[in-house]
Write a protein that holds these residues in place. Structure first.
Motif, PDB file in Angstrom:
ATOM      1  N   UNK A 186      17.459  19.161  16.291  1.00 12.62           N
ATOM      2  CA  UNK A 186      17.638  18.751  17.693  1.00 12.62           C
ATOM      3  C   UNK A 186      16.449  17.938  18.224  1.00 12.62           C
ATOM      4  N   UNK A 187      15.180  18.359  18.023  1.00 11.37           N
ATOM      5  CA  UNK A 187      14.066  17.553  18.540  1.00 11.37           C
ATOM      6  C   UNK A 187      14.023  16.141  17.964  1.00 11.37           C
ATOM      7  N   UNK A 188      14.296  16.012  16.675  1.00  7.51           N
ATOM      8  CA  UNK A 188      14.278  14.687  16.048  1.00  7.51           C
ATOM      9  C   UNK A 188      15.362  13.783  16.636  1.00  7.51           C
ATOM     10  N   UNK A 189      16.557  14.325  16.814  1.00  8.69           N
ATOM     11  CA  UNK A 189      17.650  13.528  17.364  1.00  8.69           C
ATOM     12  C   UNK A 189      17.360  13.116  18.809  1.00  8.69           C
ATOM     13  N   UNK A 190      16.794  14.034  19.594  1.00  4.67           N
ATOM     14  CA  UNK A 190      16.473  13.714  20.998  1.00  4.67           C
ATOM     15  C   UNK A 190      15.395  12.635  21.057  1.00  4.67           C
ATOM     16  N   UNK A 191      14.390  12.726  20.181  1.00  9.41           N
ATOM     17  CA  UNK A 191      13.345  11.701  20.191  1.00  9.41           C
ATOM     18  C   UNK A 191      13.912  10.331  19.821  1.00  9.41           C
ATOM     19  N   UNK A 192      14.766  10.286  18.802  1.00  8.11           N
ATOM     20  CA  UNK A 192      15.372   9.020  18.418  1.00  8.11           C
ATOM     21  C   UNK A 192      16.164   8.415  19.570  1.00  8.11           C
ATOM     22  N   UNK A 245       4.583  12.326  18.494  1.00 11.80           N
ATOM     23  CA  UNK A 245       5.849  13.045  18.634  1.00 11.80           C
ATOM     24  C   UNK A 245       6.807  12.673  17.507  1.00 11.80           C
ATOM     25  N   UNK A 246       6.808  11.392  17.140  1.00  8.84           N
ATOM     26  CA  UNK A 246       7.668  10.947  16.040  1.00  8.84           C
ATOM     27  C   UNK A 246       7.298  11.635  14.741  1.00  8.84           C
ATOM     28  N   UNK A 247       5.992  11.725  14.447  1.00 10.44           N
ATOM     29  CA  UNK A 247       5.561  12.392  13.213  1.00 10.44           C
ATOM     30  C   UNK A 247       5.926  13.877  13.220  1.00 10.44           C
ATOM     31  N   UNK A 248       5.729  14.535  14.363  1.00 12.04           N
ATOM     32  CA  UNK A 248       6.021  15.968  14.446  1.00 12.04           C
ATOM     33  C   UNK A 248       7.508  16.250  14.288  1.00 12.04           C
ATOM     34  N   UNK A 249       8.343  15.544  15.047  1.00  7.27           N
ATOM     35  CA  UNK A 249       9.786  15.807  15.006  1.00  7.27           C
ATOM     36  C   UNK A 249      10.384  15.453  13.654  1.00  7.27           C
ATOM     37  N   UNK A 250       9.930  14.351  13.056  1.00 12.68           N
ATOM     38  CA  UNK A 250      10.464  13.978  11.742  1.00 12.68           C
ATOM     39  C   UNK A 250      10.004  14.964  10.674  1.00 12.68           C
ATOM     40  N   UNK A 251       8.767  15.466  10.789  1.00 10.39           N
ATOM     41  CA  UNK A 251       8.301  16.453   9.825  1.00 10.39           C
ATOM     42  C   UNK A 251       9.028  17.779   9.952  1.00 10.39           C
ATOM     43  N   UNK A 252       9.275  18.206  11.190  1.00 10.09           N
ATOM     44  CA  UNK A 252       9.999  19.462  11.412  1.00 10.09           C
ATOM     45  C   UNK A 252      11.422  19.385  10.888  1.00 10.09           C
ATOM     46  N   UNK A 253      12.032  18.213  10.983  1.00  8.18           N
ATOM     47  CA  UNK A 253      13.427  18.081  10.553  1.00  8.18           C
ATOM     48  C   UNK A 253      13.595  18.362   9.067  1.00  8.18           C
ATOM     49  N   UNK A 254      12.545  18.187   8.259  1.00  3.91           N
ATOM     50  CA  UNK A 254      12.661  18.456   6.830  1.00  3.91           C
ATOM     51  C   UNK A 254      12.797  19.948   6.548  1.00  3.91           C
ATOM     52  N   UNK A 255      12.325  20.792   7.448  1.00  2.00           N
ATOM     53  CA  UNK A 255      12.442  22.237   7.229  1.00  2.00           C
ATOM     54  C   UNK A 255      13.900  22.688   7.200  1.00  2.00           C
ATOM     55  N   UNK A 256      14.764  21.965   7.890  1.00  2.00           N
ATOM     56  CA  UNK A 256      16.180  22.343   7.898  1.00  2.00           C
ATOM     57  C   UNK A 256      16.797  22.256   6.513  1.00  2.00           C
ATOM     58  N   UNK A 257      16.224  21.417   5.637  1.00  2.48           N
ATOM     59  CA  UNK A 257      16.803  21.200   4.313  1.00  2.48           C
ATOM     60  C   UNK A 257      15.957  21.785   3.191  1.00  2.48           C
TER      61      UNK A 257
END
Length: 291
Positions: A178-184, A206-218
């Protein structure tokens, strides 16, 4: 990770790699989310009290829907090949270099919304809906079977553990994507708005943080399963023990039936008795035993 964190990207110097990289990035992540959504739907079908609905939960339908998802999602993102190109830009240090970007601002907004819907919003919404319906089915079955038969308790326990594993993964996907999609989405709407150096630095962080967090989902599925499900931990330990003690994986063939030698030894110790001459071990096979 290397591309996002250290700005080392072969796609910035080759147009073909640029298009393939972004296309793969979008499609693979979306496919992963939709496959988890299919698992939620399958759990809903499997837990239904209606026999006709339960029959839809089958291996044939699972293979069919997986194939459909793996074909449709790449088609939905095929338009990225047209709008992605290399462009010379000035980085934060004032150096001029090529970068793989979308030049059309309208399409940039569209792809952000498109990815937001396909990767985060729609899968997350369907996961919540079918997860709630599955819990409702389980509550109904508990009321109908206040005291389930003993032979069904093991199956029910495994089903609860699988549902717990699925719930943990669904929550992880929603929280991480969700954070990555909202930032985009925000970056697309404010792409034409002038920003000072401080604002640009904040958005980059913010871009680095949200994109890095999104990898945890996978990348956290194994750890979530290990922490939330006893049945998964037991099966994992069995695999590790079989790898660490290969000599225990010996099978004895008696009258055409296979038995692990460890089982035969336990039976012999617990109930010692004389063995008739016709009960002999005809063959010993050194091969992994699969329970």
């Amino acid at each position: 990770m290397i591309s996002i964190s250290f700005n080392i990207d072969v796609g910035n110097v080759n147009t073909g790699i640029c298009k393939i990289e972004f296309f793969t990035f979008y499609t693979v992540r979306a496919i992963c989310s939709w496959l988890i959504t299919l698992i939620c739907i399958d759990r809903y079908l499997h837990s239904s009290s209606n026999a006709s609905i339960r029959r839809l939960s089958s291996l044939k339908n699972a293979k069919l829907t997986i194939g459909i998802i793996c074909i449709i999602i790449p088609i939905f993102y095929s338009h990225t090949y047209v709008f992605l190109n290399l462009k010379y830009v000035i980085d934060q240090y004032g150096n001029v270099g090529s970068s793989c970007v979308i030049e059309n601002s309208t399409y940039s907004t569209f792809i952000a919304l498109w990815h937001l819907a396909l990767y985060s919003l729609c899968p997350s919404f369907l996961m919540l809906v079918f997860g709630s319906l599955t819990l409702k089915h389980l509550r109904q079955r508990r009321r109908l079977l206040a005291q389930p038969p003993e032979n069904n308790q093991m199956h029910r326990r495994v089903h609860i553990h699988l549902l717990r594993m699925l719930t943990a993964q669904v929550l992880m996907i929603i929280i991480c994507t969700a954070p990555y999609a909202v930032y985009q989405l925000y970056a697309s709407f404010t792409a034409s708005v002038p920003k000072d150096s401080l604002r640009v630095a904040q958005l980059n962080m913010i871009s680095r943080l949200t994109s890095g967090i999104s990898y945890f989902a996978h990348s956290t599925s194994f750890y979530l399963y290990t922490l939330t499900a006893t049945v998964f931990r037991k099966e994992s330990l069995k695999i590790i023990k079989r790898c660490c003690h290969p000599r225990r994986n010996v099978i004895a063939v008696i009258h055409g039936e296979t038995y692990p030698l460890s089982v035969l030894q336990r039976n012999q110790q617990s109930a010692p008795r004389s063995i008739r001459s016709d009960q002999y071990v005809t063959q010993v096979i050194h091969t992994p035993y699969i329970s």
